[in-house]
Scaffold this active site. Structure first.
Site, short mmCIF file in Angstrom:
data_model
loop_
_atom_site.label_atom_id
_atom_site.label_comp_id
_atom_site.label_asym_id
_atom_site.label_seq_id
_atom_site.Cartn_x
_atom_site.Cartn_y
_atom_site.Cartn_z
N HIS A 198 0.88 -1.28 0.01
CA HIS A 198 0.14 0.14 -0.08
C HIS A 198 0.76 1.39 0.18
O HIS A 198 0.21 2.39 -0.14
CB HIS A 198 -1.05 0.12 1.23
CG HIS A 198 -2.10 -0.90 1.28
ND1 HIS A 198 -3.28 -0.59 0.62
CD2 HIS A 198 -2.39 -2.16 1.45
CE1 HIS A 198 -4.34 -1.33 0.42
NE2 HIS A 198 -3.56 -2.53 1.06
N LYS B 17 -9.70 13.28 3.89
CA LYS B 17 -8.88 12.27 3.77
C LYS B 17 -7.82 12.57 5.05
O LYS B 17 -8.15 13.35 5.53
CB LYS B 17 -8.16 12.12 2.56
CG LYS B 17 -7.50 13.40 2.36
CD LYS B 17 -6.91 13.44 0.77
CE LYS B 17 -7.60 13.27 -0.35
NZ LYS B 17 -7.61 12.18 -0.93
N ARG B 18 -7.31 11.43 5.33
CA ARG B 18 -6.46 11.68 6.46
C ARG B 18 -5.57 12.93 6.23
O ARG B 18 -5.21 13.30 5.08
CB ARG B 18 -5.37 10.48 6.53
CG ARG B 18 -6.18 9.31 7.21
CD ARG B 18 -6.47 9.46 8.49
NE ARG B 18 -5.19 9.53 9.27
CZ ARG B 18 -4.92 8.98 10.62
NH1 ARG B 18 -6.27 8.25 11.20
NH2 ARG B 18 -3.90 9.04 11.26
N LYS C 196 -0.39 14.28 0.86
CA LYS C 196 -1.81 14.50 0.52
C LYS C 196 -1.89 15.96 0.23
O LYS C 196 -2.74 16.37 -0.50
CB LYS C 196 -2.84 13.95 1.56
CG LYS C 196 -2.59 12.39 1.35
CD LYS C 196 -3.79 12.07 2.47
CE LYS C 196 -3.76 10.40 2.51
NZ LYS C 196 -4.54 9.85 1.54
N THR D 38 -9.01 6.01 -2.70
CA THR D 38 -10.35 5.34 -2.92
C THR D 38 -11.33 6.48 -2.91
O THR D 38 -12.68 6.48 -3.38
CB THR D 38 -10.92 4.22 -1.99
OG1 THR D 38 -10.37 4.64 -0.78
CG2 THR D 38 -10.13 2.97 -2.38
N LYS E 249 -14.94 7.57 -5.03
CA LYS E 249 -16.37 7.76 -4.39
C LYS E 249 -16.83 9.04 -4.83
O LYS E 249 -18.12 9.09 -5.30
CB LYS E 249 -16.24 7.86 -2.91
CG LYS E 249 -15.71 6.84 -2.30
CD LYS E 249 -15.35 6.76 -0.54
CE LYS E 249 -14.50 5.79 -0.04
NZ LYS E 249 -13.94 6.20 1.11
C1 LIG Z 1 -12.82 6.48 1.46
C2 LIG Z 1 -12.23 6.93 2.82
C3 LIG Z 1 -10.94 7.16 3.23
C4 LIG Z 1 -9.80 7.16 1.99
O1 LIG Z 1 -9.75 8.33 1.28
P1 LIG Z 1 -8.60 8.84 0.41
O2 LIG Z 1 -9.05 10.05 -0.07
O3 LIG Z 1 -8.35 7.75 -0.49
O4 LIG Z 1 -7.28 8.81 0.92
C5 LIG Z 1 -10.64 7.55 4.46
N1 LIG Z 1 -11.31 7.47 5.47
C6 LIG Z 1 -12.72 7.57 5.24
C7 LIG Z 1 -13.59 7.43 6.46
C8 LIG Z 1 -13.19 7.08 4.07
O5 LIG Z 1 -14.46 6.78 3.61
#
Ligand SMILES: *Cc1c(COP(=O)(O)O)cnc(C)c1O
Length: 838
Positions: free
Chosen positions: A386, A576-577, A582, A684, A688
């Site tokens: 990852h 996101k985190r 990022k 991911t 979404k």
């Molecule tokens: C999808 C998701 C992530 C991953 O987000 P990225 O933008 O791909 O880093 C992290 N936390 C939650 C709660 C999510 O639903």
């Protein structure tokens, strides 16, 4: 208009825990008396009542919303259990191969809406509760968010569990049942604080404690020779107890098992023997044992060599493998055919110790010869990488391994010896041997867990095309040379059931109206939307459903932040985190540049924007926490500047989790995917958002590359250095100060931030942050700044042309079916696991 229950706001405060009926809308006699005319509704109504009375111990008149939640969840669980038993019996009877997905994280979120949706019980449940005077929407809000993961990696595991059940892959998810999942983020004065998340406090109606499924996991002690064999005598033994949660597939097709381990101290009698009645000491041992399943390890991308973490990894790997072997031997005479019956997927290196543990169990416990044990081990395992960031590549100090897991350490040495012999026979020189060795001989001797997973697996995969290519070319280049063709790509995916059907009922109903019911089961039918992209009437309807979702998010922003935002503005979202790679910082600096421009040219026709941020920073990650603080400081100044006339707002929503994501994704117009190229393995969240019709502004990183291929260049905003350009710029050396000096906009922004314009009460607050950018800028924020700002102007220009904007939005939804995790799982099943979906 949506009446979908998931969209309902938080519970009205005055109904919580009230003695009166909680729904608030129905007369008291509705409770429990009148049968419903629809037999399906009536049957469920009766079951809910039974559960309320016999399991919760409540009465309809006095039941709290929480009681109703538990009663409904138990009623639904009953139906799930019927399918569960049937699915397991069938798999066993047919001797089908199954998948064991080992992951230290499962970021599950809420399960009730998911189970209702997949079981096709949503409307029935709504009506059954209504007949009891209870509102389903309020009940759904009662469920705590199961946050047994940090971010993308854990969420991927949860999407995979749902997809495996949906497409009919028999599977067990194995992990740890943390008593406290990811911390709850509270922000005071812009500063993140971490509070424990007590998701089990009121019990968990979904799980079954398997009190009879117990395994012993040893730590420490010594390896002794006995009758010619080596025997490990652990100094300490911890018990692993299984808790099972059913994972329901689409239309109840299949139900798999999420099996999470809880740690208990071993037999108290043994403790007594060790402690000679020393009660405090005995207690301390118990605490130490049970600490293993107390908390989720909070760091997701930074390595911190903590013994507890290694104990967690070994604990769950060992318990899971013992369980796999026991189940196998209950059906077959021996372990020789294990690779034909079980595929074990290692989600990152956290379970990598399973490689040496399976060897240990096969040799020490089941009496196999080394070669046969190795054949079986390599036949079972595959490993998903990852991250390639050096600080996140897991390794353990050899002395710690020798002390905590002495027998495993011996086996790792033996695996390494055989592996290095083979490389030597291929003519590998010393440099190659050093690079592919499982032991890093530099800076203290350490076991490289990525190497262990790689060598012990038949396939190793990256999670996007770009990332897989980088695996082959960089970190794993030498291993790839000595083990050719082992690395394959499996681009991540998301479950559309949760992230479209449930999260966005308004868009879903438009899709069903336009494309038919089938689109819910077969995402490829989304392609049919392409021809509606040029249909103005359709685009209006698409925009109208977006408006519904944006109004809902506006209410959440108003409730949680006391900030009014205009739902007609562009919702520009980065959730996101919080991590330097990022580059939330890049987004905040662009916000400041936009703010400067708006003030300089107040009469220009600006595209109104709401910048929406959410995300948690690891508790010990100082730089990330400072970025959160800066977002808040900028928000305070921007949101209170009347000269902007509301054209720009900044909202940082606290405590990002799955449930909050479900509200944000459908409401986003612009998706910020702006990581330093080469560092986001896949992402991911990007999927979404695109699925729900947001346009992406992003770098050519992770799965953004593949999103662009599918939605088309004109429907995505790509900017910045490529991964290759990042690598060569870093290699050649560069001077961020020169970059800043050449950009008047960036110079102005950094001056303002460094001089305390956004932190007048502490003018030096961001001096260090700006100095780091000027001196190092490891994540190339300054290098990409101008390119990013130019692209943001294109975004604004597109927003001024609604026909073009919504055309692009429709084409995003239409073209991202490939990112369904069903597709990802089919690829794993066929190319890695050799499992046939049923
Ligand atoms: C999808 C998701 C992530 C991953 O987000 P990225 O933008 O791909 O880093 C992290 N936390 C939650 C709660 C999510 O639903």
């Amino acid at each position: 208009m949506t009446t979908d229950a998931a969209t309902a706001g938080p519970m009205a405060a005055d109904t919580a825990g009230a003695e009166l009926h909680p729904g608030g809308a129905t007369s008291p006699e509705a409770h429990g008396s009148a049968p419903h005319s629809d037999p399906a509704v009536e049957a469920l109504r009766q079951q809910i009542l039974d559960r309320l009375i016999y399991d919760v111990g409540g009465t309809p008149k006095r039941a709290s919303p929480r009681d109703w939640f538990v009663a409904l969840a138990l009623a639904v669980r009953d139906r799930v259990v019927d399918r569960w038993r049937a699915a397991n019996a069938e798999t066993q009877q047919r001797g089908d191969k199954s998948v064991c997905y080992m992951s230290l994280e499962f970021l599950v979120g809420r399960l009730l809406a998911d189970s209702l949706g997949n079981m096709g019980l949503r409307d029935t449940a709504r009506d059954a509760l209504a007949a009891l005077g209870v509102d389903l929407g309020e009940i759904l809000e009662e469920e705590p968010d199961a946050a047994l993961g940090n971010g993308g990696l854990g969420r991927l595991a949860a999407c995979f569990m749902e997809s495996m059940a949906s497409i009919g892959v028999p599977a067990y998810g194995y992990g740890i049942r943390y008593e406290n999942g990811l911390f709850r983020q509270v922000i005071t004065d812009g500063t993140q604080h971490e509070l424990p998340e007590d998701w089990l406090q009121l019990g968990n109606p979904w799980e079954f404690e398997r009190a009879n499924l117990v395994y012993h996991v040893g730590f420490g002690g010594h390896v002794v020779a006995e009758n010619g064999a080596l025997v490990w005598r652990p100094g300490e033994t911890v018990r692993a107890i299984a808790y099972d949660t059913p994972a329901v597939g689409w239309q109840g097709h299949r139900v798999n098992t999420l099996r999470l381990w809880s740690a208990r101290a071993s037999d108290p009698l043994r403790l007594d023997a060790f402690n000679h009645g020393d009660h405090l000491g005995a207690q301390a041992d118990r605490m130490k044992a049970e600490a293993i399943s107390r908390v989720l390890y909070p760091g997701d991308e930074t390595a911190a060599g903590q013994e507890l973490r290694l104990r967690q990894e070994y604990f769950f790997a060992s318990a899971s493998l013992q369980d796999i072997l026991r189940r196998h031997l209950s059906q077959y005479d021996g372990v020789a055919n294990l690779p034909e019956k079980v595929a074990v997927q290692l989600n990152d290196t956290h379970p990598a110790i399973a490689v040496s543990e399976l060897m240990r169990l096969l040799i020490d416990r089941h009496g196999l010869e080394w070669d046969e044990a190795w054949r079986i081990t390599r036949g079972c395992f595959s490993y998903t990488n990852h991250t390639l960031m050096p600080e996140a590549l897991e390794s353990w100090a050899v002395p710690l391994m020798e002390r905590l897991l002495p027998r495993n350490m011996q086996i790792i040495y033996l695996i390494n010896a055989a592996h290095l012999d083979a490389v030597r026979q291929m003519g590998g020189d010393d440099a190659l041997l050093r690079s592919v060795s499982l032991i890093d001989e530099g800076n203290g001797r350490r076991v490289r867990m990525g190497h262990l997973a790689f060598v012990g697996s038949h396939h190793v995969n990256g999670v996007s095309a770009l990332h897989t290519g980088l695996m082959r070319d960089t970190v794993f280049a030498d291993l790839n040379r000595v083990c050719p063709n082992r690395i394959v790509n499996k681009t991540n995916g998301i479950t559309f059931r949760r992230w479209l059907l449930r999260a966005n009922p308004a868009l879903t109903s438009l899709l069903v109206d336009t494309l038919g019911e089938g689109v819910q089961s077969d995402p490829e039918l989304l392609q049919g939307l392409v021809r509606f992209a040029d249909d103005a009437g359709f685009r209006d309807r698409f925009a109208a459903q977006r408006r519904t979702a944006k109004e809902r998010l506006s209410h959440v922003i108003a409730d949680r932040l006391g900030l009014a935002v205009n739902p007609a503005a562009m919702f520009d979202v980065q959730v996101k985190r919080i991590h330097e790679y990022k580059r939330q910082l890049l987004n905040i600096l662009q916000t400041v540049a936009l703010y400067n421009d708006m003030r300089a040219q107040p009469t220009r026709d600006w595209a109104p924007r709401v910048k929406i941020f959410a995300g948690k920073a690891a508790a010990s990650y100082h730089e990330a926490k400072l970025i959160i603080r800066l977002a808040h400081d900028v928000a305070r100044v921007v949101n209170n500047d009347p000269s902007l006339r509301g054209q720009l707002k900044v909202a940082f929503l606290p405590n990002y989790n799955v449930s909050l994501a479900e509200v944000i994704m459908p409401a986003a117009d612009l998706s910020e995917q702006i990581s330093t190229a080469g560092l986001e393995a896949s992402g991911t969240g990007n999927m979404k958002l695109a699925l729900n019709g947001a346009l992406t502004i992003g770098t050519l990183d992770g799965a953004n590359v593949e999103i662009r291929e599918r939605v088309g260049d004109e429907n995505i905003f790509i900017f910045g250095l490529t991964a290759a350009e990042v690598a060569s710029q870093k290699r050649d050396g560069w001077d961020p100060r020169a970059v800043v000096a050449a950009s008047p906009a960036l110079s102005q922004v950094l001056d303002a931030v460094a001089n305390g314009v956004f932190s007048p009460e502490e003018p030096g607050r961001y001096r260090g942050l700006v100095d780091r950018l000027l001196n190092h800028d490891n994540f190339l924020v300054t290098a990409d700044f101008d390119s990013y700002c130019r692209k943001q102007e294109e975004v604004s220009a597109r927003w001024h042309q609604p026909d073009r904007w919504w055309r692009s939005a429709v084409l995003n939804t239409a073209n991202v079916a490939w990112f369904s995790s069903d597709r990802t799982i089919r690829e794993y099943a066929e190319e890695i696991w050799n499992v046939a979906p049923r």
